[in-house]
Motif scaffolding. Structure first.
Motif, short mmCIF file in Angstrom:
data_model
loop_
_atom_site.label_atom_id
_atom_site.label_comp_id
_atom_site.label_asym_id
_atom_site.label_seq_id
_atom_site.Cartn_x
_atom_site.Cartn_y
_atom_site.Cartn_z
N ASN A 137 0.81 -1.21 0.00
CA ASN A 137 0.00 0.00 0.00
C ASN A 137 0.85 1.27 0.00
O ASN A 137 1.75 1.43 0.80
N GLU A 138 0.54 2.17 -0.93
CA GLU A 138 1.19 3.47 -1.10
C GLU A 138 2.70 3.37 -1.35
O GLU A 138 3.45 4.28 -1.02
N SER A 184 -2.88 8.65 -3.84
CA SER A 184 -2.65 9.51 -2.68
C SER A 184 -2.20 10.89 -3.13
O SER A 184 -1.90 11.11 -4.31
N GLU A 188 0.54 12.10 -2.74
CA GLU A 188 1.91 11.93 -3.24
C GLU A 188 1.96 11.21 -4.57
O GLU A 188 3.04 10.94 -5.11
N LYS A 243 0.83 8.09 -5.12
CA LYS A 243 1.04 6.66 -4.91
C LYS A 243 -0.31 5.94 -4.93
O LYS A 243 -1.35 6.49 -4.55
N ALA A 275 -3.09 3.56 -3.63
CA ALA A 275 -3.56 3.13 -2.31
C ALA A 275 -4.96 2.55 -2.43
O ALA A 275 -5.71 2.91 -3.34
N HIS A 289 -8.79 2.26 -1.76
CA HIS A 289 -9.83 3.24 -1.45
C HIS A 289 -10.27 3.00 -0.01
O HIS A 289 -10.44 1.85 0.41
#
Length: 88
Positions: A18-19, A66, A68, A70, A72, A74
């Motif tokens: 994640n991210e 995100s 940033e 990235k 992710a 939801h």
């Protein structure tokens, strides 16, 4: 279509990392994980290439980008019945 996976496999991959990835890095990770020729299917649709996986998941509110940039999950993401268990 020998190299076919369910799109939920991408969700599980994102959940595990994640991210961590930008959209381009996600496509690279998908190719590294399942091969450059992998196609994905969904519970209600036709096969599509790895390059379309992110847009498919964004359009169905499974993942977001995100601040940033990235990938992710939801915050309110739900997987349809029969695919809930993490496979990672």
């Amino acid at each position: 279509m020998n190299n076919m996976k369910h799109i939920h496999e991408v969700i599980f991959l994102i959940e595990k990392h994640n991210e961590q990835w930008t959209p381009g890095e996600l496509v690279e990770a998908i190719g590294s994980t399942w091969g450059a020729d992998v196609l994905f299917g969904a519970c209600s649709g036709n096969a599509f290439p790895k390059e379309n996986a992110l847009n498919f998941l964004i359009n169905r509110h499974k993942v977001v980008l995100s601040a940033e940039g990235k990938v992710a999950l939801h915050p309110s993401m739900q997987i349809c019945n029969g695919h809930e268990e993490f496979q990672g």
